[in-house]
Design an enzyme around this catalytic site. Structure first.
Site, PDB file in Angstrom:
ATOM      1  N   ASP A   9       0.877  -1.168   0.000  1.00 22.98           N
ATOM      2  CA  ASP A   9       0.000   0.000   0.000  1.00 22.98           C
ATOM      3  C   ASP A   9       0.924   1.232   0.000  1.00 22.98           C
ATOM      4  O   ASP A   9       2.125   1.112   0.271  1.00 22.98           O
ATOM      5  CB  ASP A   9      -0.879  -0.044   1.257  1.00 22.98           C
ATOM      6  N   LEU A  10       0.380   2.390  -0.309  1.00 18.67           N
ATOM      7  CA  LEU A  10       1.228   3.590  -0.382  1.00 18.67           C
ATOM      8  C   LEU A  10       1.101   4.473   0.867  1.00 18.67           C
ATOM      9  O   LEU A  10       2.014   4.565   1.683  1.00 18.67           O
ATOM     10  CB  LEU A  10       0.861   4.401  -1.629  1.00 18.67           C
ATOM     11  N   ASP A  11      -0.104   5.084   1.001  1.00 14.45           N
ATOM     12  CA  ASP A  11      -0.305   6.061   2.076  1.00 14.45           C
ATOM     13  C   ASP A  11      -0.226   5.391   3.443  1.00 14.45           C
ATOM     14  O   ASP A  11      -0.990   4.472   3.729  1.00 14.45           O
ATOM     15  CB  ASP A  11      -1.693   6.721   1.928  1.00 14.45           C
ATOM     16  N   THR A  17       1.892  10.059   4.127  1.00 11.62           N
ATOM     17  CA  THR A  17       0.884  10.974   3.570  1.00 11.62           C
ATOM     18  C   THR A  17      -0.449  10.892   4.309  1.00 11.62           C
ATOM     19  O   THR A  17      -1.319  11.734   4.084  1.00 11.62           O
ATOM     20  CB  THR A  17       0.624  10.637   2.086  1.00 11.62           C
ATOM     21  N   LYS A  45      -8.950   5.515   6.210  1.00 10.96           N
ATOM     22  CA  LYS A  45      -7.681   5.024   5.655  1.00 10.96           C
ATOM     23  C   LYS A  45      -7.958   3.892   4.673  1.00 10.96           C
ATOM     24  O   LYS A  45      -8.728   2.975   4.975  1.00 10.96           O
ATOM     25  CB  LYS A  45      -6.752   4.546   6.770  1.00 10.96           C
ATOM     26  N   GLY A  46      -7.332   3.954   3.526  1.00  4.82           N
ATOM     27  CA  GLY A  46      -7.515   2.916   2.510  1.00  4.82           C
ATOM     28  C   GLY A  46      -8.805   3.053   1.713  1.00  4.82           C
ATOM     29  O   GLY A  46      -9.047   2.312   0.775  1.00  4.82           O
ATOM     30  N   ARG A  49     -11.572   8.207  -2.456  1.00  6.54           N
ATOM     31  CA  ARG A  49     -11.949   9.608  -2.235  1.00  6.54           C
ATOM     32  C   ARG A  49     -13.468   9.777  -2.200  1.00  6.54           C
ATOM     33  O   ARG A  49     -14.012  10.416  -1.307  1.00  6.54           O
ATOM     34  CB  ARG A  49     -11.339  10.480  -3.348  1.00  6.54           C
ATOM     35  N   SER A 114      -2.564   0.555  -4.272  1.00  4.66           N
ATOM     36  CA  SER A 114      -3.080   1.704  -3.518  1.00  4.66           C
ATOM     37  C   SER A 114      -4.429   2.163  -4.057  1.00  4.66           C
ATOM     38  O   SER A 114      -4.691   2.050  -5.248  1.00  4.66           O
ATOM     39  CB  SER A 114      -2.079   2.865  -3.649  1.00  4.66           C
ATOM     40  N   ALA A 115      -5.254   2.724  -3.179  1.00  4.39           N
ATOM     41  CA  ALA A 115      -6.541   3.280  -3.604  1.00  4.39           C
ATOM     42  C   ALA A 115      -6.386   4.692  -4.168  1.00  4.39           C
ATOM     43  O   ALA A 115      -7.322   5.253  -4.727  1.00  4.39           O
ATOM     44  CB  ALA A 115      -7.495   3.319  -2.414  1.00  4.39           C
ATOM     45  N   SER A 116      -5.201   5.258  -4.022  1.00  4.58           N
ATOM     46  CA  SER A 116      -5.028   6.673  -4.373  1.00  4.58           C
ATOM     47  C   SER A 116      -4.860   6.909  -5.877  1.00  4.58           C
ATOM     48  O   SER A 116      -4.115   6.203  -6.544  1.00  4.58           O
ATOM     49  CB  SER A 116      -3.800   7.237  -3.658  1.00  4.58           C
ATOM     50  N   ASN A 118      -3.515   9.579  -6.784  1.00  5.21           N
ATOM     51  CA  ASN A 118      -2.299  10.398  -6.819  1.00  5.21           C
ATOM     52  C   ASN A 118      -1.033   9.559  -6.622  1.00  5.21           C
ATOM     53  O   ASN A 118       0.054  10.105  -6.433  1.00  5.21           O
ATOM     54  CB  ASN A 118      -2.362  11.452  -5.708  1.00  5.21           C
ATOM     55  N   LYS A 145     -11.049  -0.955  -1.786  1.00  9.16           N
ATOM     56  CA  LYS A 145     -10.812  -1.775  -0.607  1.00  9.16           C
ATOM     57  C   LYS A 145     -11.973  -1.533   0.366  1.00  9.16           C
ATOM     58  O   LYS A 145     -12.416  -0.398   0.459  1.00  9.16           O
ATOM     59  CB  LYS A 145      -9.501  -1.366   0.089  1.00  9.16           C
ATOM     60  N   GLU A 169       0.047  -3.330   4.672  1.00  6.46           N
ATOM     61  CA  GLU A 169      -1.104  -2.416   4.766  1.00  6.46           C
ATOM     62  C   GLU A 169      -1.170  -1.713   6.114  1.00  6.46           C
ATOM     63  O   GLU A 169      -0.855  -2.321   7.135  1.00  6.46           O
ATOM     64  CB  GLU A 169      -2.401  -3.222   4.621  1.00  6.46           C
ATOM     65  N   ASP A 170      -1.612  -0.464   6.121  1.00 11.62           N
ATOM     66  CA  ASP A 170      -1.797   0.234   7.403  1.00 11.62           C
ATOM     67  C   ASP A 170      -3.271   0.447   7.725  1.00 11.62           C
ATOM     68  O   ASP A 170      -3.585   1.038   8.751  1.00 11.62           O
ATOM     69  CB  ASP A 170      -1.106   1.605   7.376  1.00 11.62           C
TER      70      ASP A 170
HETATM   71  C1  G6P Z   1      -5.524   5.889   0.188  1.00 13.36           C
HETATM   72  C2  G6P Z   1      -5.658   6.645   1.498  1.00 13.36           C
HETATM   73  C3  G6P Z   1      -7.031   7.240   1.645  1.00 13.36           C
HETATM   74  C4  G6P Z   1      -7.401   8.036   0.399  1.00 13.36           C
HETATM   75  C5  G6P Z   1      -7.370   7.125  -0.831  1.00 13.36           C
HETATM   76  C6  G6P Z   1      -7.686   7.879  -2.118  1.00 13.36           C
HETATM   77  O1  G6P Z   1      -6.128   4.665   0.313  1.00 13.36           O
HETATM   78  O2  G6P Z   1      -5.403   5.799   2.598  1.00 13.36           O
HETATM   79  O3  G6P Z   1      -7.029   8.073   2.785  1.00 13.36           O
HETATM   80  O4  G6P Z   1      -8.685   8.603   0.516  1.00 13.36           O
HETATM   81  O5  G6P Z   1      -6.057   6.581  -0.930  1.00 13.36           O
HETATM   82  O6  G6P Z   1      -6.648   8.793  -2.340  1.00 13.36           O
HETATM   83  P1  G6P Z   1      -6.662   9.947  -3.431  1.00 13.36           P
HETATM   84  O7  G6P Z   1      -5.240  10.427  -3.441  1.00 13.36           O
HETATM   85  O8  G6P Z   1      -7.082   9.342  -4.729  1.00 13.36           O
HETATM   86  O9  G6P Z   1      -7.637  10.966  -2.957  1.00 13.36           O
HETATM   87 MG    MG Z   2      -2.703   3.150   3.583  1.00 19.60          MG
END
Ligand code: G6P
Ligand code: MG
Length: 218
Positions: A9-11, A17, A45-46, A49, A114-116, A118, A145, A169-170
């Site tokens: 996982d990233l964040d 972050t 977390k995870g 958005r 990662s779910a992000s 970014n 997730k 994973e966190d």
């Molecule tokens: C990760 C973080 C979440 C965040 C999600 C989407 O899983 O843990 O806190 O909401 O990514 O991130 P984004 O950068 O696309 O808003």
């Molecule tokens: Mg995370």
């Protein structure tokens, strides 16, 4: 040598972050008159958005128009990106490069999960993109997730069976996703929150080379 798939996982796992997501969501929630503490944050977390904003609105019993929803999502991301734009390698969490290098030495395939949306930007900012054989992020999945989709796609890209993958994973949702994918879940954080992970470590400084070797060999 045995090959396993190592999925990160990233964040909150690779980079710190999670604190920026917290600050950006708190600002948004408070601007709507909704309380937002570490307790609410843990549940985001995870979480994607869209789903995060839905949860915040439901905690505050708020209903808003679709336009307003899009506007708030965009405001949160702009705020979040203002923190990201100042990031550098100092914000890589302790011993993450050491573990990535060890896995490379052992010729183990590595993916991001990662779910992000970014994620790629962040990996570039902290100069870690080159360590990953595959990147799966919020742009690649249709189910967030705790659905296992993100990790199953990563396993496929690494060409490793799910049961031979290990996930770091966190988040509660992320550990659930790893377990649902039939992968070995390793929680990075506190036992109180991540008790459903197969192994739990406070951070990567607690993970020994021997432990990584045992994951590869078993
Ligand atoms: C990760 C973080 C979440 C965040 C999600 C989407 O899983 O843990 O806190 O909401 O990514 O991130 P984004 O950068 O696309 O808003
Ligand atoms: Mg995370």
């Amino acid at each position: 040598m045995n090959k396993k798939g190592f999925i990160f996982d990233l964040d909150g796992v690779i980079v710190d972050t999670a604190k920026y997501h917290f600050l950006a969501w708190k600002k948004l929630a408070n601007s709507l008159g909704i309380d937002f503490t570490e307790v609410e944050n843990e549940q985001l977390k995870g979480v994607s958005r869209v789903r995060s904003l839905e949860k915040i609105l439901s905690w505050g019993h708020k209903t808003i128009s679709e336009d307003k929803f899009m506007e708030l999502m965009s405001a949160k991301n702009t705020d979040y990106l203002s923190y990201i734009s100042k990031m550098d390698e100092d914000e890589i969490l302790p011993d993450v490069p050491k573990i990535l290098n060890l896995l490379k030495d052992k010729e183990q395939p590595i993916s991001l999960g990662s779910a992000s949306k970014n994620a790629r930007t962040i990996l570039e900012r902290v100069n870690l993109k080159k360590h990953f054989d595959a990147i799966v992020d919020g742009n690649d999945v249709s189910k967030a997730k705790p659905d296992p989709e993100v990790f199953l796609i990563a396993a496929k890209l690494l060409n490793v069976k799910p049961e031979h993958c290990i996930v770091f994973e966190d988040s509660v949702a992320g550990v659930e996703a790893a377990n649902a994918a039939n992968m070995v879940s390793i929680g990075i954080g506190s036992e109180d929150v991540l008790g459903h992970a197969k192994y739990i470590f406070k951070d990567f400084t607690e993970i020994s080379n021997e432990f990584i070797n045992s994951l590869i060999e078993n």
